[in-house]
Design a protein around this motif. Structure first.
Motif, short mmCIF file in Angstrom:
data_model
loop_
_atom_site.label_atom_id
_atom_site.label_comp_id
_atom_site.label_asym_id
_atom_site.label_seq_id
_atom_site.Cartn_x
_atom_site.Cartn_y
_atom_site.Cartn_z
N GLU A 74 -2.90 -2.46 -13.26
CA GLU A 74 -3.35 -3.28 -14.38
C GLU A 74 -2.23 -3.47 -15.41
O GLU A 74 -2.10 -4.53 -16.01
N ASN A 75 -1.43 -2.42 -15.62
CA ASN A 75 -0.31 -2.52 -16.56
C ASN A 75 0.69 -3.57 -16.09
O ASN A 75 1.30 -4.27 -16.92
N ILE A 78 -0.76 -6.85 -17.00
CA ILE A 78 -0.63 -7.08 -18.44
C ILE A 78 0.80 -7.47 -18.79
O ILE A 78 1.04 -8.38 -19.59
N GLU A 81 1.33 -10.95 -17.86
CA GLU A 81 0.60 -11.89 -18.71
C GLU A 81 1.22 -12.00 -20.10
O GLU A 81 1.03 -12.99 -20.80
N THR A 82 1.93 -10.96 -20.54
CA THR A 82 2.50 -10.96 -21.89
C THR A 82 3.92 -11.49 -21.94
O THR A 82 4.60 -11.37 -22.95
N ARG A 118 -5.45 -16.30 -22.51
CA ARG A 118 -4.71 -15.17 -21.94
C ARG A 118 -4.74 -13.97 -22.87
O ARG A 118 -4.79 -12.83 -22.43
N GLU A 121 -7.88 -12.19 -22.21
CA GLU A 121 -7.80 -11.43 -20.97
C GLU A 121 -7.06 -10.11 -21.18
O GLU A 121 -7.47 -9.06 -20.67
N VAL A 122 -5.98 -10.18 -21.95
CA VAL A 122 -5.22 -8.96 -22.25
C VAL A 122 -6.08 -7.97 -23.02
O VAL A 122 -6.09 -6.76 -22.75
N TYR A 123 -6.84 -8.49 -23.99
CA TYR A 123 -7.71 -7.64 -24.80
C TYR A 123 -8.76 -6.95 -23.93
O TYR A 123 -9.05 -5.76 -24.08
N HIS A 126 -7.16 -4.17 -21.96
CA HIS A 126 -6.91 -3.00 -22.81
C HIS A 126 -8.20 -2.26 -23.10
O HIS A 126 -8.22 -1.02 -23.13
#
Length: 205
Positions: A74-75, A78, A81-82, A118, A121-123, A126
């Motif tokens: 998942e990291n 992320i 995505e970031t 996006r 999605e990141v939120y 987390h």
């Protein structure tokens, strides 16, 4: 040069080893680096830490390892995505929550919506990761409480065994003294006296 320890591992040391290894797994690092880090903290060799992990500790944290691998995956998502996305020739949008939008020549409504989507999605990722950490932390807390209770029971049993041992020693000592006294009573006391001819003769009391 410090000498590497070779004494027995404690529960706290096993817990530290597990925490460091799981963190390295989540961070896409290697277990060797984890063993080296723990070795420095505990004054043990990396090889000793690796042997302890593979022979004992790893078996106690199967679910934790699976969770750490999932979080590592998942990291990576992320991190992907970031990444900074191009918006026109000079403009860019950063998906990191702590960063604000940077503007160049122009930003379209679609680009802003894409950023917000996006970011959402990141939120969510987390938030999910936080829940998983909380679950794992609660599970580890339960294991620590169980081990503490087991340790308390073992200490009580040890104290009881020590009391029984000292009581047995006391009984054996009293029995030994009684045997010595009984033997002294059975052995007749003897004395010697001089006869008329100047010879010693034995006389029972």
């Amino acid at each position: 040069m410090s000498i590497a320890r070779q004494d027995a591992w404690t529960q706290d040391e096993d817990l530290l080893l597990a925490e460091v290894v799981l963190r390295h797994i989540r961070e896409s690092s290697t277990q060797l680096k984890a063993f080296e880090e723990v070795g420095v903290q505990l004054s043990r060799t990396a090889a000793a830490c690796g042997f302890r992990w593979n022979s004992f500790v790893r078996k106690q944290y199967k679910s934790g390892i699976e969770l750490a691998k999932k979080q590592r995956k998942e990291n990576k998502v992320i991190a992907k995505e970031t990444e900074i996305l191009p918006c026109g020739e000079d403009a860019a949008i950063s998906l990191a929550p702590e960063e604000s939008l940077s503007f160049g020549t122009s930003l379209s409504f679609g680009e802003v919506m894409k950023y917000l989507t996006r970011l959402e999605e990141v939120y969510k990722l987390h938030s999910k990761e936080k829940e998983q950490y909380a679950f794992e932390n609660e599970k580890l807390g339960t294991q620590i409480e169980a081990l503490a209770e087991e340790n308390r029971i073992l200490k009580e049993k040890m104290e009881s065994v020590e009391e029984d041992y000292h009581a047995l020693l006391s009984i054996m000592e009293r029995a030994r003294k009684l045997i010595v006294l009984e033997e002294d009573k059975k052995i007749p006391k003897v004395k010697f006296q001089m006869d008329k001819n100047g010879n010693l003769e034995r006389v029972n009391k």
